[in-house]
Design an enzyme around this catalytic site. Structure first.
Site, PDB file in Angstrom:
ATOM      1  N   THR A  37      60.167 -44.889  27.228  1.00  0.00           N
ATOM      2  CA  THR A  37      60.677 -46.100  27.890  1.00  0.00           C
ATOM      3  C   THR A  37      61.878 -45.804  28.787  1.00  0.00           C
ATOM      4  O   THR A  37      62.427 -46.716  29.401  1.00  0.00           O
ATOM      5  CB  THR A  37      61.102 -47.137  26.827  1.00  0.00           C
ATOM      6  OG1 THR A  37      61.993 -46.473  25.913  1.00  0.00           O
ATOM      7  CG2 THR A  37      59.913 -47.689  26.068  1.00  0.00           C
ATOM      8  N   VAL A  40      63.483 -40.852  32.577  1.00  0.00           N
ATOM      9  CA  VAL A  40      62.676 -39.632  32.682  1.00  0.00           C
ATOM     10  C   VAL A  40      61.276 -39.884  32.121  1.00  0.00           C
ATOM     11  O   VAL A  40      60.273 -39.428  32.690  1.00  0.00           O
ATOM     12  CB  VAL A  40      63.353 -38.449  31.943  1.00  0.00           C
ATOM     13  CG1 VAL A  40      62.461 -37.211  31.954  1.00  0.00           C
ATOM     14  CG2 VAL A  40      64.701 -38.120  32.584  1.00  0.00           C
ATOM     15  N   CYS A 154      69.540 -30.915  35.206  1.00  0.00           N
ATOM     16  CA  CYS A 154      68.960 -31.305  36.499  1.00  0.00           C
ATOM     17  C   CYS A 154      69.701 -30.672  37.680  1.00  0.00           C
ATOM     18  O   CYS A 154      69.076 -30.198  38.633  1.00  0.00           O
ATOM     19  CB  CYS A 154      68.911 -32.816  36.617  1.00  0.00           C
ATOM     20  SG  CYS A 154      70.420 -33.646  36.100  1.00  0.00           S
ATOM     21  N   ARG A 261      80.197 -37.876  40.004  1.00  0.00           N
ATOM     22  CA  ARG A 261      79.201 -38.964  40.077  1.00  0.00           C
ATOM     23  C   ARG A 261      79.487 -39.805  41.315  1.00  0.00           C
ATOM     24  O   ARG A 261      80.653 -40.167  41.562  1.00  0.00           O
ATOM     25  CB  ARG A 261      79.411 -39.848  38.891  1.00  0.00           C
ATOM     26  CG  ARG A 261      78.518 -40.048  37.790  1.00  0.00           C
ATOM     27  CD  ARG A 261      77.157 -40.069  37.634  1.00  0.00           C
ATOM     28  NE  ARG A 261      76.867 -39.592  36.277  1.00  0.00           N
ATOM     29  CZ  ARG A 261      75.786 -39.004  35.942  1.00  0.00           C
ATOM     30  NH1 ARG A 261      74.832 -38.766  36.814  1.00  0.00           N
ATOM     31  NH2 ARG A 261      75.593 -38.607  34.710  1.00  0.00           N
ATOM     32  N   HIS A 268      70.247 -36.182  43.287  1.00  0.00           N
ATOM     33  CA  HIS A 268      71.545 -35.497  43.330  1.00  0.00           C
ATOM     34  C   HIS A 268      71.691 -34.714  44.635  1.00  0.00           C
ATOM     35  O   HIS A 268      70.710 -34.167  45.154  1.00  0.00           O
ATOM     36  CB  HIS A 268      71.650 -34.473  42.182  1.00  0.00           C
ATOM     37  CG  HIS A 268      71.759 -35.080  40.821  1.00  0.00           C
ATOM     38  ND1 HIS A 268      72.027 -36.402  40.587  1.00  0.00           N
ATOM     39  CD2 HIS A 268      71.645 -34.498  39.595  1.00  0.00           C
ATOM     40  CE1 HIS A 268      72.071 -36.622  39.283  1.00  0.00           C
ATOM     41  NE2 HIS A 268      71.840 -35.483  38.657  1.00  0.00           N
TER      42      HIS A 268
HETATM   43  N1  LIG Z   1      67.992 -38.775  33.892  1.00  0.00           N
HETATM   44  C1  LIG Z   1      67.848 -37.535  34.319  1.00  0.00           C
HETATM   45  O1  LIG Z   1      67.850 -37.267  35.510  1.00  0.00           O
HETATM   46  C2  LIG Z   1      67.684 -36.416  33.366  1.00  0.00           C
HETATM   47  C3  LIG Z   1      67.435 -35.142  33.874  1.00  0.00           C
HETATM   48  C4  LIG Z   1      67.245 -34.076  33.001  1.00  0.00           C
HETATM   49  C5  LIG Z   1      67.326 -34.312  31.648  1.00  0.00           C
HETATM   50  N2  LIG Z   1      67.579 -35.569  31.161  1.00  0.00           N
HETATM   51  C6  LIG Z   1      67.622 -35.765  29.722  1.00  0.00           C
HETATM   52  O2  LIG Z   1      66.507 -36.558  29.336  1.00  0.00           O
HETATM   53  C7  LIG Z   1      66.879 -37.374  28.231  1.00  0.00           C
HETATM   54  C8  LIG Z   1      66.573 -38.828  28.563  1.00  0.00           C
HETATM   55  O3  LIG Z   1      67.260 -39.209  29.728  1.00  0.00           O
HETATM   56  P1  LIG Z   1      66.959 -40.564  30.495  1.00  0.00           P
HETATM   57  O4  LIG Z   1      67.743 -40.466  31.733  1.00  0.00           O
HETATM   58  O5  LIG Z   1      65.500 -40.842  30.572  1.00  0.00           O
HETATM   59  O6  LIG Z   1      67.654 -41.643  29.504  1.00  0.00           O
HETATM   60  P2  LIG Z   1      67.313 -43.182  29.284  1.00  0.00           P
HETATM   61  O7  LIG Z   1      66.782 -43.817  30.523  1.00  0.00           O
HETATM   62  O8  LIG Z   1      68.522 -43.749  28.675  1.00  0.00           O
HETATM   63  O9  LIG Z   1      66.130 -43.165  28.190  1.00  0.00           O
HETATM   64  C9  LIG Z   1      66.361 -42.757  26.879  1.00  0.00           C
HETATM   65  C10 LIG Z   1      65.064 -42.752  26.098  1.00  0.00           C
HETATM   66  O10 LIG Z   1      65.344 -42.249  24.791  1.00  0.00           O
HETATM   67  C11 LIG Z   1      64.889 -43.189  23.835  1.00  0.00           C
HETATM   68  N3  LIG Z   1      65.746 -43.214  22.650  1.00  0.00           N
HETATM   69  C12 LIG Z   1      67.067 -43.453  22.590  1.00  0.00           C
HETATM   70  N4  LIG Z   1      67.492 -43.456  21.312  1.00  0.00           N
HETATM   71  C13 LIG Z   1      66.403 -43.217  20.546  1.00  0.00           C
HETATM   72  C14 LIG Z   1      66.172 -43.093  19.148  1.00  0.00           C
HETATM   73  N5  LIG Z   1      67.168 -43.231  18.265  1.00  0.00           N
HETATM   74  N6  LIG Z   1      64.912 -42.830  18.725  1.00  0.00           N
HETATM   75  C15 LIG Z   1      63.910 -42.712  19.609  1.00  0.00           C
HETATM   76  N7  LIG Z   1      64.053 -42.809  20.949  1.00  0.00           N
HETATM   77  C16 LIG Z   1      65.291 -43.065  21.411  1.00  0.00           C
HETATM   78  C17 LIG Z   1      64.978 -44.520  24.538  1.00  0.00           C
HETATM   79  O11 LIG Z   1      64.154 -45.446  23.864  1.00  0.00           O
HETATM   80  P3  LIG Z   1      64.522 -47.018  23.821  1.00  0.00           P
HETATM   81  O12 LIG Z   1      64.155 -47.567  25.170  1.00  0.00           O
HETATM   82  O13 LIG Z   1      63.678 -47.525  22.727  1.00  0.00           O
HETATM   83  O14 LIG Z   1      65.994 -47.107  23.543  1.00  0.00           O
HETATM   84  C18 LIG Z   1      64.458 -44.138  25.930  1.00  0.00           C
HETATM   85  O15 LIG Z   1      63.065 -44.050  25.920  1.00  0.00           O
HETATM   86  C19 LIG Z   1      68.339 -37.071  27.938  1.00  0.00           C
HETATM   87  O16 LIG Z   1      68.374 -36.084  26.940  1.00  0.00           O
HETATM   88  C20 LIG Z   1      68.837 -36.520  29.246  1.00  0.00           C
HETATM   89  O17 LIG Z   1      69.937 -35.655  29.065  1.00  0.00           O
HETATM   90  C21 LIG Z   1      67.738 -36.618  31.995  1.00  0.00           C
END
Ligand SMILES: NC(=O)c1ccc[n+]([C@@H]2O[C@H](COP(=O)([O-])OP(=O)(O)OC[C@H]3O[C@@H](n4cnc5c(N)ncnc54)[C@H](OP(=O)(O)O)[C@@H]3O)[C@@H](O)[C@H]2O)c1
Length: 361
Positions: A37, A40, A154, A261, A268
């Site tokens: 959800t 990413v 990233c 940021r 980026h």
């Molecule tokens: N954004 C980027 O550009 C990027 C790039 C490289 C790596 N990452 C890494 O990818 C990961 C996710 O990033 P994002 O940007 O997609 O974050 P995000 O939009 O905040 O999404 C977080 C996801 O993790 C789930 N989650 C959070 N707490 C949880 C729990 N206790 N149990 C199960 N699922 C849980 C959330 O589910 P709910 O919706 O149910 O809360 C949601 O699906 C992070 O580790 C980040 O460092 C991100």
């Protein structure tokens, strides 16, 4: 002019000699997306579909808050399930993007269930037993995996795609890296905070930030990760330097990063100042980057057309331009350039799916 050889584009020959247990156990794996959800997660679902990744089932996992919701995937509304250890039964490939704590807790369970994990979080990246892979740079490192493969930070991926073709031809001796990072790097909630804060600012209304400790609209600030009290580098800057060294197999490479940021929604941007072992002309660098996989030159000085995050958004390639001699180094060994890349794609989902593709027998 010094001798420059172009790096070969990624080809099947460049793929590592994986052992039989290092491939996915079937060509049409059952795929779990952990964090389905999130920002990413949504891109992972889209990327698998866009690239025609054959699978025999998608399991979408997130927190208990999302369990029961549906998410569009593969032309259907797929129900999100709660992330539990049992959710990995029958899963062949688990793509994690739900934060480092979830990866540490659940990736071992996924591996025990027989899945190969590709993890987007920072949990395992610097573990010496876990390959940290950008397929265009170090696909061969995949041969070292024993169940978990890490997707790099990233900004490290985006900077690395521009740096590596040059480094391969003329070793980088020092890199000064300054990032201009978008809200999307902080996930869906940070993107929403930028939008809501901007709307409030334009309407002249008060706005209290919830995700960040500073106002984001019409502002920029040092990356929202903790600052090490000794080095005074923040976590993002440390990750960028350490991970680039690991991906390049260059443990001594001097890298100084400043991560900022900026109020950009997606993609980026990065300014690079690179010094090389031998003089490297902008023309030679352009030729190397023009031939490099995953890179697109956007370097039209006459039209003042250079990489922008808006132009990089939604694109697979990293855009590179403003390539010029750094005149502060009279030896001719230093270049300056500017890079923009969609960190939700090449910085996360696309790189993850490329790794998964390399694991197919
Ligand atoms: N954004 C980027 O550009 C990027 C790039 C490289 C790596 N990452 C890494 O990818 C990961 C996710 O990033 P994002 O940007 O997609 O974050 P995000 O939009 O905040 O999404 C977080 C996801 O993790 C789930 N989650 C959070 N707490 C949880 C729990 N206790 N149990 C199960 N699922 C849980 C959330 O589910 P709910 O919706 O149910 O809360 C949601 O699906 C992070 O580790 C980040 O460092 C991100």
């Amino acid at each position: 002019m010094n001798q420059i050889t172009s790096p070969a584009p990624l080809s099947p020959d460049a793929l590592p000699p994986l052992g039989p247990t290092q491939f996915l156990r079937r060509r049409d794996p059952v795929v779990a997306i952990v964090g389905a959800t999130g920002a990413v997660g949504a891109e992972l679902i889209a990327c698998l579909e866009r690239r025609g990744f054959a699978h025999s089932g998608l399991r979408l996992l997130a927190s208990a808050r999302s369990a029961g919701k549906t998410v569009p995937a593969a032309g259907q509304a797929v129900e999100v399930q709660e992330l539990t250890e049992a959710a990995f039964e029958g899963v062949d490939l688990a793509l994690f993007s739900a934060g480092a704590a979830r990866s540490r807790q659940f990736a071992p369970a996924a591996v025990r269930a027989g899945a190969i994990v590709v993890d987007n979080s920072s949990a395992f990246r610097m573990d010496p037993g876990v390959p940290l892979v950008v397929p265009e740079i170090n696909a061969a490192a995949l041969a070292l995996h024993s169940g978990i493969i890490a997707n790099p930070n990233c900004a490290a991926i985006i900077a690395g795609l521009a740096m590596y073709p040059l480094h391969r031809a003329d070793p980088i001796t020092r890199a000064v890296v300054t990032t201009y990072q978008a809200a999307s790097g902080g996930g869906a909630a940070m993107m929403e905070e930028l939008l809501a804060g901007t709307r409030a600012y334009l309407a002249g209304e008060a706005f209290t930030p919830r995700v960040l400790s500073v106002d984001y609209a019409f502002n920029l600030f040092s990356h929202n990760t903790a600052v090490d009290p000794e080095t005074l580098y923040n976590d993002e800057e440390t990750k960028l330097a350490q991970e680039t060294r690991k991906i390049f197999g260059a443990p001594e490479l001097p890298i100084a990063a400043t991560c900022i940021r900026v109020p950009v929604l997606r993609a980026h941007s990065i300014a690079l100042n690179l010094s090389f072992a031998r003089p490297l002309s902008p023309e030679a660098a352009r030729a190397l980057l023009n031939a490099a996989p995953g890179v697109r030159l956007v370097d039209d000085a006459a039209a003042n057309h250079f990489p922008t995050p808006r132009e990089a958004s939604g694109r697979d390639e990293v855009l590179v331009g403003r390539i010029r001699t750094d005149r502060s180094d009279p030896s001719g060994r230093s270049l300056a350039m500017f890079v923009a890349g969609d960190q939700l794609l090449k910085g996360a989902a696309l790189n993850t799916v490329q790794i998964a593709e390399a694991l197919l027998k």
